[in-house]
Design a protein around this motif. Sequence first.
Motif, PDB file in Angstrom:
ATOM      1  N   ARG A   1      -5.616  -7.735   4.113  1.00 22.46           N
ATOM      2  CA  ARG A   1      -6.948  -7.894   4.714  1.00 22.46           C
ATOM      3  C   ARG A   1      -8.025  -8.054   3.633  1.00 22.46           C
ATOM      4  O   ARG A   1      -9.020  -8.741   3.840  1.00 22.46           O
ATOM      5  CB  ARG A   1      -7.200  -6.748   5.691  1.00 22.46           C
ATOM      6  CG  ARG A   1      -6.197  -6.894   6.858  1.00 22.46           C
ATOM      7  CD  ARG A   1      -6.189  -5.859   7.908  1.00 22.46           C
ATOM      8  NE  ARG A   1      -5.531  -4.601   7.672  1.00 22.46           N
ATOM      9  CZ  ARG A   1      -4.219  -4.342   7.792  1.00 22.46           C
ATOM     10  NH1 ARG A   1      -3.390  -5.305   8.089  1.00 22.46           N
ATOM     11  NH2 ARG A   1      -3.742  -3.130   7.615  1.00 22.46           N
TER      12      ARG A   1
ATOM     13  N   GLN B   1      -4.003 -13.540   5.269  1.00 22.50           N
ATOM     14  CA  GLN B   1      -3.675 -12.735   6.456  1.00 22.50           C
ATOM     15  C   GLN B   1      -3.129 -13.643   7.555  1.00 22.50           C
ATOM     16  O   GLN B   1      -3.742 -14.670   7.860  1.00 22.50           O
ATOM     17  CB  GLN B   1      -4.942 -12.026   6.934  1.00 22.50           C
ATOM     18  CG  GLN B   1      -4.716 -11.021   8.037  1.00 22.50           C
ATOM     19  CD  GLN B   1      -6.021 -10.390   8.487  1.00 22.50           C
ATOM     20  OE1 GLN B   1      -7.098 -10.908   8.198  1.00 22.50           O
ATOM     21  NE2 GLN B   1      -5.927  -9.286   9.180  1.00 22.50           N
ATOM     22  N   GLY B   2      -2.004 -13.256   8.136  1.00 24.94           N
ATOM     23  CA  GLY B   2      -1.343 -14.133   9.107  1.00 24.94           C
ATOM     24  C   GLY B   2      -1.979 -14.119  10.487  1.00 24.94           C
ATOM     25  O   GLY B   2      -1.806 -13.174  11.239  1.00 24.94           O
TER      26      GLY B   2
ATOM     27  N   TYR C   1       6.563  -5.327   4.999  1.00 23.32           N
ATOM     28  CA  TYR C   1       5.181  -5.466   5.479  1.00 23.32           C
ATOM     29  C   TYR C   1       4.407  -4.202   5.069  1.00 23.32           C
ATOM     30  O   TYR C   1       4.875  -3.089   5.302  1.00 23.32           O
ATOM     31  CB  TYR C   1       5.189  -5.675   6.993  1.00 23.32           C
ATOM     32  CG  TYR C   1       3.837  -5.678   7.636  1.00 23.32           C
ATOM     33  CD1 TYR C   1       2.791  -6.424   7.095  1.00 23.32           C
ATOM     34  CD2 TYR C   1       3.594  -4.936   8.784  1.00 23.32           C
ATOM     35  CE1 TYR C   1       1.538  -6.410   7.680  1.00 23.32           C
ATOM     36  CE2 TYR C   1       2.351  -4.932   9.383  1.00 23.32           C
ATOM     37  CZ  TYR C   1       1.325  -5.663   8.823  1.00 23.32           C
ATOM     38  OH  TYR C   1       0.088  -5.644   9.394  1.00 23.32           O
TER      39      TYR C   1
ATOM     40  N   ASN D   1       8.798 -10.373   7.714  1.00 17.35           N
ATOM     41  CA  ASN D   1       7.568 -10.591   6.978  1.00 17.35           C
ATOM     42  C   ASN D   1       7.711  -9.781   5.697  1.00 17.35           C
ATOM     43  O   ASN D   1       8.002  -8.589   5.789  1.00 17.35           O
ATOM     44  CB  ASN D   1       6.395 -10.063   7.822  1.00 17.35           C
ATOM     45  CG  ASN D   1       5.055 -10.141   7.125  1.00 17.35           C
ATOM     46  OD1 ASN D   1       4.920 -10.744   6.079  1.00 17.35           O
ATOM     47  ND2 ASN D   1       4.052  -9.512   7.728  1.00 17.35           N
TER      48      ASN D   1
ATOM     49  N   TYR E   1       5.522 -17.293   7.290  1.00 14.66           N
ATOM     50  CA  TYR E   1       5.103 -17.119   5.902  1.00 14.66           C
ATOM     51  C   TYR E   1       6.064 -17.833   4.968  1.00 14.66           C
ATOM     52  O   TYR E   1       7.238 -18.007   5.296  1.00 14.66           O
ATOM     53  CB  TYR E   1       5.109 -15.637   5.527  1.00 14.66           C
ATOM     54  CG  TYR E   1       4.347 -14.782   6.503  1.00 14.66           C
ATOM     55  CD1 TYR E   1       2.964 -14.698   6.440  1.00 14.66           C
ATOM     56  CD2 TYR E   1       5.021 -14.075   7.497  1.00 14.66           C
ATOM     57  CE1 TYR E   1       2.256 -13.929   7.349  1.00 14.66           C
ATOM     58  CE2 TYR E   1       4.317 -13.300   8.410  1.00 14.66           C
ATOM     59  CZ  TYR E   1       2.941 -13.231   8.330  1.00 14.66           C
ATOM     60  OH  TYR E   1       2.242 -12.471   9.225  1.00 14.66           O
TER      61      TYR E   1
ATOM     62  N   ARG F   1       2.324 -15.064  -1.236  1.00 18.54           N
ATOM     63  CA  ARG F   1       2.682 -15.385   0.146  1.00 18.54           C
ATOM     64  C   ARG F   1       1.585 -16.223   0.806  1.00 18.54           C
ATOM     65  O   ARG F   1       0.422 -15.824   0.823  1.00 18.54           O
ATOM     66  CB  ARG F   1       2.889 -14.099   0.953  1.00 18.54           C
ATOM     67  CG  ARG F   1       3.505 -14.344   2.319  1.00 18.54           C
ATOM     68  CD  ARG F   1       3.317 -13.161   3.261  1.00 18.54           C
ATOM     69  NE  ARG F   1       1.960 -13.099   3.785  1.00 18.54           N
ATOM     70  CZ  ARG F   1       1.553 -12.267   4.761  1.00 18.54           C
ATOM     71  NH1 ARG F   1       2.410 -11.407   5.290  1.00 18.54           N
ATOM     72  NH2 ARG F   1       0.299 -12.273   5.175  1.00 18.54           N
TER      73      ARG F   1
HETATM   74  N1  GLN Z   1       1.018  -9.427  10.142  1.00 15.56           N
HETATM   75  C1  GLN Z   1      -0.017 -10.209   9.562  1.00 15.56           C
HETATM   76  C2  GLN Z   1       0.204 -10.391   8.079  1.00 15.56           C
HETATM   77  O1  GLN Z   1       1.170  -9.915   7.549  1.00 15.56           O
HETATM   78  C3  GLN Z   1      -1.374  -9.650   9.828  1.00 15.56           C
HETATM   79  C4  GLN Z   1      -1.530  -8.290   9.325  1.00 15.56           C
HETATM   80  C5  GLN Z   1      -2.753  -7.625   9.798  1.00 15.56           C
HETATM   81  O2  GLN Z   1      -3.775  -7.786   9.164  1.00 15.56           O
HETATM   82  N2  GLN Z   1      -2.673  -6.904  10.871  1.00 15.56           N
HETATM   83  O3  GLN Z   1      -0.574 -11.056   7.453  1.00 15.56           O
END
Ligand code: GLN
Length: 388
Positions: free
Chosen positions: A17, A33-34, A121, A170, A317, A361
């Motif tokens: 984030r 950020q995904g 993650y 992830n 990703y 990533r």
């Molecule tokens: N799962 C997403 C990521 O890995 C978003 C993570 C999030 O900010 N909640 O980027």
Amino acid sequence: MRELSKRTENFTDSVIRRMTRISLQHGAINLSQGFPDFDPPKEITDRLKEVADKGPHQYALTWGAQNFREALAKKQEHFSGMKVDPDKEIVVTCGSTEAMMASMMSIVNPGDKVAVFSPFYENYGADAILSGAEPIYIPLVPPAFSFDPNLLEDAFKKGAKALILCNPSNPCGKVFTKEELEIIAKLAIQYDCYVITDEVYEHIIYEPYQHTYLATLPGMRERTIICNSLSKTYSITGWRLGYVIASPEIVERVKKVHDFLTVGAAAPLMEAAVTGLNFPDEYYRDLQAHYTHMKELFTGGLKQLGFSYTEPQGAYYVLMDVSEFGVTDDVAFCEWLAKEVGVGAVPGSSFFKEDVHNYIRFHFAKKDETLHAALDNLERLRSKAKTR
Ligand code: GLN
């Protein structure tokens, strides 16, 4: 002033984030950020408009609205073959982030060991700290991200009470094969362990890979806690709709933890999202085709530019190997990349327990024009790196 809590004193902010904030600050194309930059299905947002007028606007049942849990149970059975009791085996949570936290708190005592595959993650690290668990990391070794079953067994021998399994994974895009899951299942049963799965990318899979639900393997239903969400499947990451599926004994506990953590997920959003849960198979086929297109566009572009990366089997990703730039500090490299090249990425070291600094990533759930613009910027990476 008295000092703040010991438990949280070593927390860093989320690197994922943070990279979004850095991308915004430099006007970079944010592939860190995904989250998708395209709209959710119109049927869902149309339904949300109706719900705005008609409600519900007050609390739903704390473990999730009845129709939402029923639709979830039906969908889970359709895709996995599992029979799920919507009253006794589902808790709806505020995103899979809460699902994972509530599961950990329901299972783990402070000091208990929890096995985690690395790279992982980043939230799992914080979940372990908050629940008092001591993680034991099992490396997924690049480029295939395979694991050594002996190391997994060692973790169980050291007393791990649970394993966290993100599948599809992830950040590395690995889809665990049925054979690998059978190894995990055999060990989990032998050592009487729980497995907490994070299956949020269950529908984002590239051919010929297939998602196997660990809970469907013999002996695994009662020891698997599935954490999942609607975020990725219906492109609604901001709605924070997640859920836990597990045996009635486990769910009864998770319900209580969830009740005191957040009371419940947003009632109007659950109501609108039922529309998505009832979509026909065609929706999931189209979703897969769309993701395959985005993956091919972006990784095809990286390939054309001569970059080295690991082909994702699932999730959205791609890990790019930046060894050619002599990167020793991938965090600084990503900050530079956002500022000077105009593309936001997440430093790989935030996912690896091991001392790995040569990956960054990117995520590619983006419109074609966004991906093209990012690739255009990345075309300048090598020349810019010379003056770095
Ligand atoms: N799962 C997403 C990521 O890995 C978003 C993570 C999030 O900010 N909640 O980027």
